[in-house]
Write a protein that holds these residues in place. Sequence first.
Motif, short mmCIF file in Angstrom:
data_model
loop_
_atom_site.label_atom_id
_atom_site.label_comp_id
_atom_site.label_asym_id
_atom_site.label_seq_id
_atom_site.Cartn_x
_atom_site.Cartn_y
_atom_site.Cartn_z
N ALA A 33 -0.94 -1.86 42.19
CA ALA A 33 -1.95 -1.55 41.30
C ALA A 33 -1.35 -0.95 39.95
O ALA A 33 -0.19 -0.35 40.15
N SER A 34 -1.97 -1.26 38.69
CA SER A 34 -1.11 -0.87 37.52
C SER A 34 -2.20 0.23 36.93
O SER A 34 -3.15 0.27 37.04
N ILE A 35 -1.52 1.09 36.32
CA ILE A 35 -2.30 2.16 35.38
C ILE A 35 -2.49 1.93 34.27
O ILE A 35 -1.43 1.48 33.44
N THR A 36 -3.71 1.87 33.65
CA THR A 36 -4.11 1.66 32.17
C THR A 36 -5.09 2.93 31.65
O THR A 36 -5.83 3.31 32.57
N PHE A 37 -4.75 3.02 30.49
CA PHE A 37 -5.49 4.26 29.91
C PHE A 37 -6.38 3.55 28.79
O PHE A 37 -5.86 2.70 28.16
N ASP A 38 -7.55 4.10 28.50
CA ASP A 38 -8.23 3.65 27.29
C ASP A 38 -7.74 4.18 26.19
O ASP A 38 -6.96 4.94 26.11
N ASP A 39 -8.35 3.62 24.91
CA ASP A 39 -7.78 3.79 23.84
C ASP A 39 -7.99 5.67 23.16
O ASP A 39 -7.09 5.90 22.64
N GLU A 40 -9.31 5.94 23.83
CA GLU A 40 -9.43 7.52 23.50
C GLU A 40 -8.35 8.36 24.16
O GLU A 40 -7.75 9.14 23.43
N THR A 41 -7.98 8.08 25.50
CA THR A 41 -7.02 8.82 26.32
C THR A 41 -5.84 8.57 25.47
O THR A 41 -4.86 9.53 25.22
N ALA B 285 0.58 13.36 33.30
CA ALA B 285 1.94 13.05 33.13
C ALA B 285 1.82 11.76 32.66
O ALA B 285 2.75 11.16 31.64
N ALA B 286 1.40 10.77 33.52
CA ALA B 286 1.39 9.19 33.15
C ALA B 286 0.90 8.71 31.80
O ALA B 286 1.75 8.17 31.16
N ALA B 287 -0.08 9.50 31.75
CA ALA B 287 -0.70 9.12 30.30
C ALA B 287 0.02 9.45 29.28
O ALA B 287 0.13 8.69 28.05
N VAL B 288 0.80 10.69 29.38
CA VAL B 288 1.32 11.39 28.15
C VAL B 288 2.68 10.49 28.02
O VAL B 288 3.08 10.04 26.87
#
Length: 174
Positions: A3-11, A41-44
Amino acid sequence: MVASITFDDETLGACEALVKACRASGVTVGTAESCTGGLVAAAVTAIPGSSEALRGGVVSYAIPVKHEVLGVSDSILKAPGVGAVSSECAAAMAEGARRVLGCDVAVSVTGIAGPGGEEPGKPVGTVWMGVATPHGTRTFPNLFEGGRARVRAQAVRRALELLAQGVRESAERG
């Protein structure tokens, strides 16, 4: 399947703003995460240059890690009606992350993402967060709606808001 982690544009936008604020002020941040499993932490770290802002993170999903690594006391973790999903635990986790990671501002996330795990007075979506700065520690209750993925995504966004607030306050107060 991986699975890959993706974040939305707002995040990602919140992360970019956080990294920029940290770089401008020289304030460093860290995380102590339970139900988000390192997603804050992953998002940052999705942002180039984040190594100047983020000192690290502790994924304290298991109770012994909260106790042994972050220093959350047994009196908090074993107290009836308190436990790992509480203001007290969120405060101790954030303070422990500041100490262990050597950062200026730390956020903690501890809660019940679901679908199971609810307790009396703590339904699925209950997430306590703490933010520790050189000027003190505060905690914040949250009740997020939706399934596990949605609860966790909302928790990540709120944690980023708290980090940004802590960075601003630390930069203003020196």
